[in-house]
Design a protein around this motif. Structure first.
Motif, PDB file in Angstrom:
ATOM      1  N   HIS A  69      -6.035 -12.998  18.395  1.00 32.27           N
ATOM      2  CA  HIS A  69      -4.999 -12.344  19.216  1.00 32.27           C
ATOM      3  C   HIS A  69      -4.754 -13.080  20.523  1.00 32.27           C
ATOM      4  O   HIS A  69      -3.668 -12.991  21.090  1.00 32.27           O
ATOM      5  CB  HIS A  69      -5.394 -10.890  19.506  1.00 32.27           C
ATOM      6  CG  HIS A  69      -5.085  -9.972  18.362  1.00 32.27           C
ATOM      7  ND1 HIS A  69      -3.820  -9.537  18.083  1.00 32.27           N
ATOM      8  CD2 HIS A  69      -5.866  -9.442  17.399  1.00 32.27           C
ATOM      9  CE1 HIS A  69      -3.836  -8.767  17.011  1.00 32.27           C
ATOM     10  NE2 HIS A  69      -5.081  -8.694  16.572  1.00 32.27           N
ATOM     11  N   HIS A  78      -8.836  -7.600  -1.928  1.00 33.46           N
ATOM     12  CA  HIS A  78      -7.638  -6.987  -2.510  1.00 33.46           C
ATOM     13  C   HIS A  78      -7.029  -7.941  -3.520  1.00 33.46           C
ATOM     14  O   HIS A  78      -7.011  -9.151  -3.280  1.00 33.46           O
ATOM     15  CB  HIS A  78      -6.572  -6.711  -1.437  1.00 33.46           C
ATOM     16  CG  HIS A  78      -6.889  -5.554  -0.568  1.00 33.46           C
ATOM     17  ND1 HIS A  78      -6.527  -5.514   0.768  1.00 33.46           N
ATOM     18  CD2 HIS A  78      -7.519  -4.388  -0.811  1.00 33.46           C
ATOM     19  CE1 HIS A  78      -6.930  -4.372   1.283  1.00 33.46           C
ATOM     20  NE2 HIS A  78      -7.536  -3.672   0.354  1.00 33.46           N
ATOM     21  N   ILE A 134       4.157   0.909   1.939  1.00 30.18           N
ATOM     22  CA  ILE A 134       4.078  -0.095   3.017  1.00 30.18           C
ATOM     23  C   ILE A 134       3.933  -1.488   2.427  1.00 30.18           C
ATOM     24  O   ILE A 134       3.030  -1.752   1.629  1.00 30.18           O
ATOM     25  CB  ILE A 134       2.865   0.187   3.940  1.00 30.18           C
ATOM     26  CG1 ILE A 134       3.024   1.551   4.604  1.00 30.18           C
ATOM     27  CG2 ILE A 134       2.709  -0.896   4.982  1.00 30.18           C
ATOM     28  CD1 ILE A 134       1.770   2.068   5.250  1.00 30.18           C
ATOM     29  N   PRO A 184       1.739  -9.918  15.461  1.00 28.18           N
ATOM     30  CA  PRO A 184       1.552  -8.581  16.032  1.00 28.18           C
ATOM     31  C   PRO A 184       0.678  -7.675  15.158  1.00 28.18           C
ATOM     32  O   PRO A 184       0.409  -7.995  14.005  1.00 28.18           O
ATOM     33  CB  PRO A 184       2.980  -8.028  16.129  1.00 28.18           C
ATOM     34  CG  PRO A 184       3.806  -8.880  15.237  1.00 28.18           C
ATOM     35  CD  PRO A 184       3.127 -10.196  15.105  1.00 28.18           C
ATOM     36  N   ASN A 185       0.261  -6.553  15.714  1.00 26.74           N
ATOM     37  CA  ASN A 185      -0.507  -5.566  14.944  1.00 26.74           C
ATOM     38  C   ASN A 185       0.288  -5.157  13.711  1.00 26.74           C
ATOM     39  O   ASN A 185       1.505  -4.966  13.784  1.00 26.74           O
ATOM     40  CB  ASN A 185      -0.783  -4.315  15.784  1.00 26.74           C
ATOM     41  CG  ASN A 185      -1.774  -4.586  16.898  1.00 26.74           C
ATOM     42  OD1 ASN A 185      -2.598  -5.495  16.788  1.00 26.74           O
ATOM     43  ND2 ASN A 185      -1.688  -3.824  17.960  1.00 26.74           N
ATOM     44  N   GLY A 186      -0.408  -5.071  12.585  1.00 26.93           N
ATOM     45  CA  GLY A 186       0.248  -4.635  11.352  1.00 26.93           C
ATOM     46  C   GLY A 186       1.019  -5.733  10.649  1.00 26.93           C
ATOM     47  O   GLY A 186       1.722  -5.478   9.663  1.00 26.93           O
ATOM     48  N   ALA A 187       0.892  -6.985  11.117  1.00 27.61           N
ATOM     49  CA  ALA A 187       1.664  -8.101  10.548  1.00 27.61           C
ATOM     50  C   ALA A 187       1.224  -8.452   9.134  1.00 27.61           C
ATOM     51  O   ALA A 187       1.959  -9.090   8.382  1.00 27.61           O
ATOM     52  CB  ALA A 187       1.538  -9.330  11.443  1.00 27.61           C
ATOM     53  N   GLY A 188      -0.031  -8.092   8.792  1.00 23.60           N
ATOM     54  CA  GLY A 188      -0.541  -8.428   7.459  1.00 23.60           C
ATOM     55  C   GLY A 188      -1.678  -9.448   7.484  1.00 23.60           C
ATOM     56  O   GLY A 188      -2.115  -9.921   6.434  1.00 23.60           O
ATOM     57  N   LYS A 189      -2.186  -9.759   8.675  1.00 24.95           N
ATOM     58  CA  LYS A 189      -3.200 -10.821   8.818  1.00 24.95           C
ATOM     59  C   LYS A 189      -4.483 -10.480   8.023  1.00 24.95           C
ATOM     60  O   LYS A 189      -4.985 -11.297   7.266  1.00 24.95           O
ATOM     61  CB  LYS A 189      -3.536 -11.048  10.308  1.00 24.95           C
ATOM     62  CG  LYS A 189      -2.305 -11.402  11.152  1.00 24.95           C
ATOM     63  CD  LYS A 189      -2.656 -11.623  12.601  1.00 24.95           C
ATOM     64  CE  LYS A 189      -3.168 -10.401  13.348  1.00 24.95           C
ATOM     65  NZ  LYS A 189      -2.171  -9.320  13.506  1.00 24.95           N
ATOM     66  N   THR A 190      -4.986  -9.257   8.242  1.00 27.86           N
ATOM     67  CA  THR A 190      -6.216  -8.866   7.548  1.00 27.86           C
ATOM     68  C   THR A 190      -5.976  -8.749   6.049  1.00 27.86           C
ATOM     69  O   THR A 190      -6.821  -9.148   5.240  1.00 27.86           O
ATOM     70  CB  THR A 190      -6.742  -7.521   8.108  1.00 27.86           C
ATOM     71  OG1 THR A 190      -6.863  -7.664   9.528  1.00 27.86           O
ATOM     72  CG2 THR A 190      -8.086  -7.163   7.523  1.00 27.86           C
ATOM     73  N   THR A 191      -4.822  -8.236   5.677  1.00 24.77           N
ATOM     74  CA  THR A 191      -4.498  -8.132   4.240  1.00 24.77           C
ATOM     75  C   THR A 191      -4.461  -9.515   3.609  1.00 24.77           C
ATOM     76  O   THR A 191      -4.919  -9.705   2.471  1.00 24.77           O
ATOM     77  CB  THR A 191      -3.142  -7.415   4.043  1.00 24.77           C
ATOM     78  OG1 THR A 191      -3.184  -6.158   4.726  1.00 24.77           O
ATOM     79  CG2 THR A 191      -2.835  -7.189   2.572  1.00 24.77           C
ATOM     80  N   ALA A 201       2.682  -4.860   3.032  1.00 24.87           N
ATOM     81  CA  ALA A 201       1.790  -5.562   3.961  1.00 24.87           C
ATOM     82  C   ALA A 201       1.998  -7.064   3.905  1.00 24.87           C
ATOM     83  O   ALA A 201       1.955  -7.756   4.918  1.00 24.87           O
ATOM     84  CB  ALA A 201       0.332  -5.214   3.648  1.00 24.87           C
ATOM     85  N   PHE A 254       0.883  -1.170   0.000  1.00 21.83           N
ATOM     86  CA  PHE A 254       0.000   0.000   0.000  1.00 21.83           C
ATOM     87  C   PHE A 254       0.915   1.212   0.000  1.00 21.83           C
ATOM     88  O   PHE A 254       1.528   1.504   1.025  1.00 21.83           O
ATOM     89  CB  PHE A 254      -0.895   0.014   1.238  1.00 21.83           C
ATOM     90  CG  PHE A 254      -1.825  -1.163   1.316  1.00 21.83           C
ATOM     91  CD1 PHE A 254      -3.020  -1.178   0.607  1.00 21.83           C
ATOM     92  CD2 PHE A 254      -1.507  -2.262   2.098  1.00 21.83           C
ATOM     93  CE1 PHE A 254      -3.885  -2.266   0.672  1.00 21.83           C
ATOM     94  CE2 PHE A 254      -2.360  -3.350   2.170  1.00 21.83           C
ATOM     95  CZ  PHE A 254      -3.551  -3.350   1.455  1.00 21.83           C
TER      96      PHE A 254
HETATM   97  N1  LIG Z   1      -6.043  -0.192   2.780  1.00 23.93           N
HETATM   98  C1  LIG Z   1      -4.832   0.082   3.272  1.00 23.93           C
HETATM   99  N2  LIG Z   1      -4.200   1.242   2.971  1.00 23.93           N
HETATM  100  C2  LIG Z   1      -2.972   1.506   3.457  1.00 23.93           C
HETATM  101  N3  LIG Z   1      -2.279   0.690   4.273  1.00 23.93           N
HETATM  102  C3  LIG Z   1      -2.852  -0.463   4.620  1.00 23.93           C
HETATM  103  C4  LIG Z   1      -4.161  -0.822   4.144  1.00 23.93           C
HETATM  104  N4  LIG Z   1      -4.473  -2.051   4.664  1.00 23.93           N
HETATM  105  C5  LIG Z   1      -3.410  -2.412   5.431  1.00 23.93           C
HETATM  106  N5  LIG Z   1      -2.445  -1.468   5.396  1.00 23.93           N
HETATM  107  C6  LIG Z   1      -1.149  -1.531   6.089  1.00 23.93           C
HETATM  108  O1  LIG Z   1      -0.604  -2.810   5.849  1.00 23.93           O
HETATM  109  C7  LIG Z   1       0.017  -3.329   7.019  1.00 23.93           C
HETATM  110  C8  LIG Z   1      -0.653  -4.636   7.401  1.00 23.93           C
HETATM  111  O2  LIG Z   1      -1.970  -4.341   7.880  1.00 23.93           O
HETATM  112  P1  LIG Z   1      -3.009  -5.460   8.300  1.00 23.93           P
HETATM  113  O3  LIG Z   1      -4.265  -4.749   8.668  1.00 23.93           O
HETATM  114  O4  LIG Z   1      -3.087  -6.486   7.244  1.00 23.93           O
HETATM  115  O5  LIG Z   1      -2.312  -6.070   9.589  1.00 23.93           O
HETATM  116  P2  LIG Z   1      -2.941  -6.975  10.752  1.00 23.93           P
HETATM  117  O6  LIG Z   1      -1.948  -8.023  11.056  1.00 23.93           O
HETATM  118  O7  LIG Z   1      -4.304  -7.420  10.355  1.00 23.93           O
HETATM  119  O8  LIG Z   1      -3.037  -5.949  11.958  1.00 23.93           O
HETATM  120  P3  LIG Z   1      -4.070  -5.888  13.210  1.00 23.93           P
HETATM  121  O9  LIG Z   1      -3.744  -7.065  14.075  1.00 23.93           O
HETATM  122  O10 LIG Z   1      -3.710  -4.593  13.863  1.00 23.93           O
HETATM  123  O11 LIG Z   1      -5.455  -5.905  12.641  1.00 23.93           O
HETATM  124  C9  LIG Z   1      -0.107  -2.240   8.087  1.00 23.93           C
HETATM  125  O12 LIG Z   1       1.068  -1.475   8.083  1.00 23.93           O
HETATM  126  C10 LIG Z   1      -1.278  -1.424   7.600  1.00 23.93           C
HETATM  127  O13 LIG Z   1      -1.196  -0.098   8.051  1.00 23.93           O
END
Ligand SMILES: Nc1ncnc2c1ncn2[C@@H]1O[C@H](COP(=O)(O)OP(=O)(O)OP(=O)(O)O)[C@@H](O)[C@H]1O
Length: 227
Positions: free
Chosen positions: A182, A53, A16, A37-44, A18, A13
């Protein structure tokens, strides 16, 4: 053949990164829990599997078919369903009416029974507790073969959490599950396999026992939860 094959997924992104070369398989019937951890990329990762996506690089195959570029409204029809942290139940519809929107090919009665929804079938969405709403959205997702569940335990109280583990165990006998979780203890309770994601990469994948046996994993990712 694995049910789901994720190969070398990359998604950025802006600047970044992801997802940075994520590769793993999920077998039919497996319960795979993703921690990190937070921001690891799980939701992506979930977003790329469902087609919300499209990855910059790499492939997602489901039942042997390449679905990398398939948009999310179509992947739902191929058999991948998802629940969200923000539970999506219509307030003005009853439980039964909400579930009738799930495009069930067969009767949803078995799933409603499994999730203890029959007794509250005529309760309106607006009157449901969070736990009940989560069970409705699980029933809606259950028509899929692969269910992606995002933090199903968040907001549940100490009585509801073990009850939810019971519902998921029962679902896991019929479906393949991937969960983002988590709470490590809950994750390890449910998982056949655990995937640790950090900085967009798979740090380790294995059984809960293999995770606990790995000193680096214990120190770096499990912290004081690893008893
Ligand atoms: N739509 C987007 N636009 C910009 N950056 C994004 C977007 N989606 C995710 N990111 C970035 O990609 C990285 C991974 O995010 P993601 O939400 O996949 O992590 P996560 O492991 O699910 O985190 P959490 O546990 O906090 O939900 C982060 O740095 C996030 O800020």
């Amino acid at each position: 053949m694995a049910l789901l094959e994720v190969n070398d997924l990359e998604r950025t992104f802006g600047g970044i990164v992801a997802l940075d070369g994520v590769t793993f398989d999920v077998a039919s019937g497996e319960t795979n829990v993703i921690i990190g951890p937070n921001g690891a990329g799980k939701t992506t990762l979930f977003n790329c599997i469902t087609g919300y996506h499209i990855p910059d690089h790499g492939t997602v195959r489901f039942q042997g078919t390449d679905i990398t570029s398939t948009p999310d409204y179509k992947t739902a029809r191929t058999g991948i369903r998802r629940t969200f942290q923000e539970v999506d139940v219509f307030d003005e519809l009853t439980v039964a009416e909400n579930i009738s929107l799930g495009a069930f090919e067969s009767s949803p009665r078995e799933m409603m029974e499994l999730l203890d929804l029959l007794d509250i079938h005529d309760k309106e969405g607006s009157e449901l507790t969070l736990f009940e709403r989560k069970r409705v959205s699980l029933a809606l997702a259950s028509e899929g073969e692969l269910l992606l569940l995002d933090e199903v335990f968040s907001g549940l109280n100490p009585t509801e959490k073990p009850a939810m583990v019971g519902y998921l165990d029962a679902l896991a006998e019929r479906k393949t599950l991937m969960l983002i979780e988590h709470d490590i203890e809950t994750a390890f309770d449910l998982a056949d396999t655990v995937t640790i994601l950090a900085q967009g990469q798979v740090m380790k994948r294995g059984t809960p026992e293999e995770m606990l046996d790995d000193e680096t994993v214990r120190e770096d990712f499990l912290g004081e939860m690893a008893i």
